[in-house]
Enzyme design. Structure first.
Site, PDB file in Angstrom:
ATOM      1  CG  ASP A  82      23.707 -37.793  74.161  1.00 22.09           C
ATOM      2  OD1 ASP A  82      22.932 -38.172  75.067  1.00 22.09           O
ATOM      3  OD2 ASP A  82      23.973 -36.596  73.914  1.00 22.09           O
ATOM      4  CE  LYS A 134      19.766 -39.795  75.505  1.00 19.90           C
ATOM      5  NZ  LYS A 134      20.129 -40.233  76.795  1.00 19.90           N
ATOM      6  CG  LEU A 191      27.812 -29.437  54.102  1.00 19.83           C
ATOM      7  CD1 LEU A 191      28.647 -30.519  53.457  1.00 19.83           C
ATOM      8  CD2 LEU A 191      27.950 -28.130  53.320  1.00 19.83           C
ATOM      9  N   GLY A 192      23.258 -29.623  55.675  1.00 16.17           N
ATOM     10  CA  GLY A 192      21.838 -29.945  55.523  1.00 16.17           C
ATOM     11  C   GLY A 192      20.950 -28.784  55.924  1.00 16.17           C
ATOM     12  CE  LYS A 193      22.617 -26.285  61.365  1.00 14.11           C
ATOM     13  NZ  LYS A 193      21.715 -26.204  62.485  1.00 14.11           N
ATOM     14  CG  HIS A 215      29.705 -27.341  61.694  1.00 14.52           C
ATOM     15  ND1 HIS A 215      29.491 -28.568  61.130  1.00 14.52           N
ATOM     16  CD2 HIS A 215      29.475 -27.500  63.026  1.00 14.52           C
ATOM     17  CE1 HIS A 215      29.148 -29.444  62.082  1.00 14.52           C
ATOM     18  NE2 HIS A 215      29.135 -28.812  63.240  1.00 14.52           N
ATOM     19  CE  LYS A 261      30.587 -25.882  71.997  1.00 14.90           C
ATOM     20  NZ  LYS A 261      29.226 -26.240  71.626  1.00 14.90           N
ATOM     21  CE  LYS A 305      21.057 -22.834  68.715  1.00 18.55           C
ATOM     22  NZ  LYS A 305      22.311 -23.397  68.237  1.00 18.55           N
ATOM     23  CG  ASP A 348      13.492  -8.629  56.473  1.00 18.33           C
ATOM     24  OD1 ASP A 348      14.046  -9.742  56.428  1.00 18.33           O
ATOM     25  OD2 ASP A 348      12.711  -8.277  57.366  1.00 18.33           O
TER      26      ASP A 348
HETATM   27  P1  NDP Z   1      24.809  -4.474  63.021  1.00 14.67           P
HETATM   28  O1  NDP Z   1      25.332  -3.428  62.152  1.00 14.67           O
HETATM   29  O2  NDP Z   1      24.178  -4.148  64.297  1.00 14.67           O
HETATM   30  O3  NDP Z   1      25.941  -5.543  63.286  1.00 14.67           O
HETATM   31  C1  NDP Z   1      26.834  -5.856  62.291  1.00 14.67           C
HETATM   32  C2  NDP Z   1      27.919  -6.793  62.750  1.00 14.67           C
HETATM   33  O4  NDP Z   1      28.756  -6.212  63.721  1.00 14.67           O
HETATM   34  C3  NDP Z   1      27.467  -8.058  63.413  1.00 14.67           C
HETATM   35  O5  NDP Z   1      28.363  -9.074  63.032  1.00 14.67           O
HETATM   36  C4  NDP Z   1      27.592  -7.753  64.901  1.00 14.67           C
HETATM   37  O6  NDP Z   1      27.393  -8.776  65.776  1.00 14.67           O
HETATM   38  C5  NDP Z   1      28.905  -7.040  64.884  1.00 14.67           C
HETATM   39  N1  NDP Z   1      29.143  -6.180  66.033  1.00 14.67           N
HETATM   40  C6  NDP Z   1      28.281  -5.782  66.989  1.00 14.67           C
HETATM   41  N2  NDP Z   1      28.913  -4.999  67.892  1.00 14.67           N
HETATM   42  C7  NDP Z   1      30.192  -4.885  67.455  1.00 14.67           C
HETATM   43  C8  NDP Z   1      31.333  -4.220  67.928  1.00 14.67           C
HETATM   44  N3  NDP Z   1      31.282  -3.498  69.052  1.00 14.67           N
HETATM   45  N4  NDP Z   1      32.476  -4.306  67.230  1.00 14.67           N
HETATM   46  C9  NDP Z   1      32.535  -5.023  66.116  1.00 14.67           C
HETATM   47  N5  NDP Z   1      31.481  -5.700  65.613  1.00 14.67           N
HETATM   48  C10 NDP Z   1      30.335  -5.631  66.279  1.00 14.67           C
HETATM   49  O7  NDP Z   1      23.765  -5.226  62.087  1.00 14.67           O
HETATM   50  P2  NDP Z   1      23.063  -6.609  62.117  1.00 14.67           P
HETATM   51  O8  NDP Z   1      23.077  -7.145  60.757  1.00 14.67           O
HETATM   52  O9  NDP Z   1      23.649  -7.457  63.184  1.00 14.67           O
HETATM   53  O10 NDP Z   1      21.551  -6.219  62.466  1.00 14.67           O
HETATM   54  C11 NDP Z   1      21.179  -5.719  63.735  1.00 14.67           C
HETATM   55  C12 NDP Z   1      19.981  -6.485  64.264  1.00 14.67           C
HETATM   56  O11 NDP Z   1      18.890  -6.410  63.354  1.00 14.67           O
HETATM   57  C13 NDP Z   1      20.285  -7.963  64.421  1.00 14.67           C
HETATM   58  O12 NDP Z   1      19.707  -8.386  65.619  1.00 14.67           O
HETATM   59  C14 NDP Z   1      19.577  -8.584  63.254  1.00 14.67           C
HETATM   60  O13 NDP Z   1      19.172  -9.907  63.498  1.00 14.67           O
HETATM   61  C15 NDP Z   1      18.382  -7.676  63.086  1.00 14.67           C
HETATM   62  N6  NDP Z   1      17.858  -7.775  61.727  1.00 14.67           N
HETATM   63  C16 NDP Z   1      16.952  -8.725  61.510  1.00 14.67           C
HETATM   64  C17 NDP Z   1      16.449  -8.928  60.264  1.00 14.67           C
HETATM   65  C18 NDP Z   1      15.460 -10.003  60.099  1.00 14.67           C
HETATM   66  O14 NDP Z   1      15.080 -10.678  61.056  1.00 14.67           O
HETATM   67  N7  NDP Z   1      15.043 -10.242  58.903  1.00 14.67           N
HETATM   68  C19 NDP Z   1      16.833  -8.132  59.122  1.00 14.67           C
HETATM   69  C20 NDP Z   1      17.823  -7.132  59.454  1.00 14.67           C
HETATM   70  C21 NDP Z   1      18.316  -6.989  60.727  1.00 14.67           C
HETATM   71  P3  NDP Z   1      28.384  -9.803  66.559  1.00 14.67           P
HETATM   72  O15 NDP Z   1      29.793  -9.546  66.207  1.00 14.67           O
HETATM   73  O16 NDP Z   1      28.125  -9.590  67.996  1.00 14.67           O
HETATM   74  O17 NDP Z   1      27.916 -11.139  66.107  1.00 14.67           O
HETATM   75  C1  BG6 Z   2      28.196 -29.837  66.577  1.00 13.34           C
HETATM   76  C2  BG6 Z   2      29.194 -29.417  67.616  1.00 13.34           C
HETATM   77  O1  BG6 Z   2      28.840 -30.321  65.429  1.00 13.34           O
HETATM   78  O2  BG6 Z   2      27.401 -28.703  66.226  1.00 13.34           O
HETATM   79  C3  BG6 Z   2      28.521 -28.821  68.834  1.00 13.34           C
HETATM   80  O3  BG6 Z   2      29.929 -30.572  68.010  1.00 13.34           O
HETATM   81  C4  BG6 Z   2      27.580 -27.704  68.416  1.00 13.34           C
HETATM   82  O4  BG6 Z   2      29.472 -28.340  69.762  1.00 13.34           O
HETATM   83  C5  BG6 Z   2      26.658 -28.175  67.310  1.00 13.34           C
HETATM   84  O5  BG6 Z   2      26.837 -27.321  69.554  1.00 13.34           O
HETATM   85  C6  BG6 Z   2      25.814 -27.035  66.780  1.00 13.34           C
HETATM   86  O6  BG6 Z   2      24.839 -27.526  65.904  1.00 13.34           O
HETATM   87  P1  BG6 Z   2      23.501 -26.709  65.664  1.00 13.34           P
HETATM   88  O7  BG6 Z   2      22.834 -27.416  64.558  1.00 13.34           O
HETATM   89  O8  BG6 Z   2      22.740 -26.771  66.959  1.00 13.34           O
HETATM   90  O9  BG6 Z   2      23.909 -25.318  65.351  1.00 13.34           O
END
Ligand code: NDP
Ligand code: BG6
Length: 524
Positions: A46, A49, A211-213, A271, A369, A374, A431
């Protein structure tokens, strides 16, 4: 999120500028005319490929590989090159205009059928490399061996490789290996000892594709290339660090493998732990791989072993209301998962680093998961300002977020004066969204970068033996305890944010979520 920009994908060639710049740095490290062989063990699998052959094709298409190169697939299956091609071609996303180049790529591919535990196949491989050497006016061939194999055959393959397929000193041999690097501290150390008996450290390339991201590689530049950040990167200013990995799909067809591993081994131990080291390490003496890896090891040594009280584990259950084809199946509804499985599909662990910079700052490692989205990111939450002069509760904590994926971005959430009359304050952001700022750039995929680094002999982004050992040390005891005591993971619904117990644990250690920040996406 409003987004009218064209997004680039790996099927787009890299820009000419980037290719030129990459070729320039490669030329310093390797000779493009020298013969190279890239052998893919597990060619019928997998990973081969979906990732390895497509990556080789993209690099070949963009003229980033040495001209005199051969790609040899090795596996037990009775295959010929055209069958192998059928297996990976659709993942290569070849454009019509690239057909001729793709045919040239295929001409460089060959296949050796062989067993993993006997010498015959390896001898065949060795003689095909010897033939290649003759074709290349007897220039010694550099060898890259990629072990895209299950751990069960890992030891025998590496032993046979050493016995039959090494260079004779005029060229080099590098062995690329994929996780899992063991199942716990003991098995990982056994594997490392086995490898150390066969190869030198500078021949071993342990891939952690995070580490490649782009954004993971950017961590060091952000930290050590900006005077503005360096002074506040410590316990005096930072309240907590959150390193988060979320996937909005379940285990898919991989539940059989996943149940033997669980999310802690699958994602957290590698990771997330690697990202933690880059966030927390001291500035290395130089950009030399050993200097960087020395600093990463120091952080891992200073991290305390995670205790059961500092971890929340979860397992997803079906949620037919969530709009995802897999959501009507919970983890245990998959036939390959035992009915009494306690394997976590979600985990949140708090790591404490006992050194002068980080004492008292919790590092939350969270991965799961079948969650609501995502996303992978690093979130640095800063402490409140001291001597607040604004009405109580108006100032919110600043946060620096580095979004690894999707849509790479660095943003700083901070306070500003509410535009207009008056002195009111509000939360806003600085930003840097990559696809706005770097519109024309197609970022290389993680595997593309890492393959080139192996060619160039750079081990900066590969995991050294001692790093691996110390990373396992932090998590093995709690993994054992979870398994021995058969601790039941908390159930969470497919498509949710995971167990609320995760949020509670973060809150207990001081993470503050106000829910007041509102993101307004710029109009493009
Ligand atoms: P928030 O303040 O909304 O979230 C902050 C953190 O709290 C995250 O980790 C969040 O997501 C977590 N959270 C959410 N709900 C709860 C909860 N009930 N209790 C505890 N933790 C919680 O700010 P963000 O930084 O997430 O920004 C909000 C949105 O704005 C996002 O979608 C972000 O992508 C977007 N944004 C995009 C930018 C860009 O594209 N350049 C720049 C700035 C903001 P969780 O725990 O669910 O992962
Ligand atoms: C792999 C894990 O190492 O990373 C998978 O085995 C996971 O479960 C994947 O889905 C995530 O990689 P990426 O680059 O899609 O975030």
């Amino acid at each position: 999120m409003a987004d009218k920009c064209k997004r680039h994908s790996v099927s787009d060639p890299l820009s000419k500028d980037l290719v030129e710049c990459l070729r320039e740095s490669m030329q310093r490290e390797l000779k493009f005319e020298t013969p190279y062989v890239f052998v893919v063990f597990g060619a019928s699998g997998d990973l081969a490929k979906k990732k390895i052959y497509p990556t080789l094709w993209w690099l070949f298409r963009d003229n980033l590989l040495p001209v005199n190169i051969k790609f040899v697939g090795y596996a037990r299956s009775d295959l010929i090159v055209c069958r192998l091609r059928e297996s990976f071609e659709k993942f290569c996303k070849v454009r019509e205009s690239e057909r001729c180049a793709f045919d040239d790529f295929i001409k460089k591919c060959s296949y050796v059928q062989g067993q993993y535990d006997t010498s015959d196949g390896f001898q065949k491989l060795q003689s095909s490399i010897a033939d290649f050497q003759k074709e290349s006016h007897d220039q010694a061939v550099n060898r890259l061996y990629y072990l895209a194999l299950p751990p069960s055959v890992f030891n025998v393959v590496s032993t046979e490789l050493k016995k039959n397929c090494m260079d004779n000193g005029d060229s080099w041999t590098r062995v690329i290996i994929e996780k899992p690097f063991g199942h716990d501290l003991k098995s990982s150390c056994e594997l490392s000892t086995h490898l150390a008996n066969l190869f030198k450290e500078d021949q071993i390339y342990r891939i952690d594709h995070y580490l490649g991201k782009e954004m993971v590689q950017n961590l060091m530049v952000m930290r050590f290339g900006n005077r503005i950040l360096a002074p506040s990167w410590n316990r005096d200013h930072i309240a907590s660090v959150m390193i988060s990995f979320k996937e909005d799909f379940g285990t898919g067809g991989r539940a059989g493998y996943f149940d033997t591993a669980g999310i802690i081994r699958d994602v957290m131990q590698n990771h997330l732990m690697q990202i933690l080291t880059l966030v927390a390490m001291e500035k290395p003496a130089s950009l030399n791989a050993e200097d960087i890896r020395d600093e990463k090891v120091k952080v891992l040594k200073a991290a305390k072993v995670v205790e059961l009280k500092d971890i929340v584990v979860g397992q997803y259950v079906a949620n037919p209301e969530f709009d995802h084809p897999e959501a009507s199946q919970g983890y245990k509804d998959d036939k390959s998962v035992p009915a009494d499985s306690t394997t976590p599909t979600y985990a949140l662990a708090v790591v404490h680093i006992n050194n002068e910079r980080w004492e008292g700052v919790p590092f939350f490692l969270r991965c799961g998961k079948a969650l609501n989205e995502k996303k992978a990111e690093v979130r640095i939450q800063f402490k409140e300002v001291s001597g607040d002069i604004y009405p109580s509760g108006e100032l919110k904590r600043s946060e620096l977020v580095m979004r690894v994926q999707p849509n790479e971005a660095v943003y700083m959430k901070l306070m500003t004066k509410k535009p207009g009359m008056g002195f009111g304050v509000e939360e806003t952001e600085l930003d840097l969204t990559y696809h706005n700022r770097y519109k024309e750039v197609r970022l290389p995929d993680a595997y593309e970068r890492l393959f080139l680094e192996v060619f160039m002999g750079s081990q900066i982004n590969f995991v050294r033996t001692d790093e691996l050992e110390y990373a396992w040390r932090i998590l093995t005891p709690v993994l054992e305890e979870l398994e021995k005591k058969k601790i039941q993971p908390v159930q969470y619904k497919f498509g949710s944010r995971g167990p609320t117990e995760g949020d509670d644990l973060m809150q207990k250690y001081g993470f503050l979520f106000t829910g007041t920040y509102k993101w307004v996406a710029p109009k493009l």
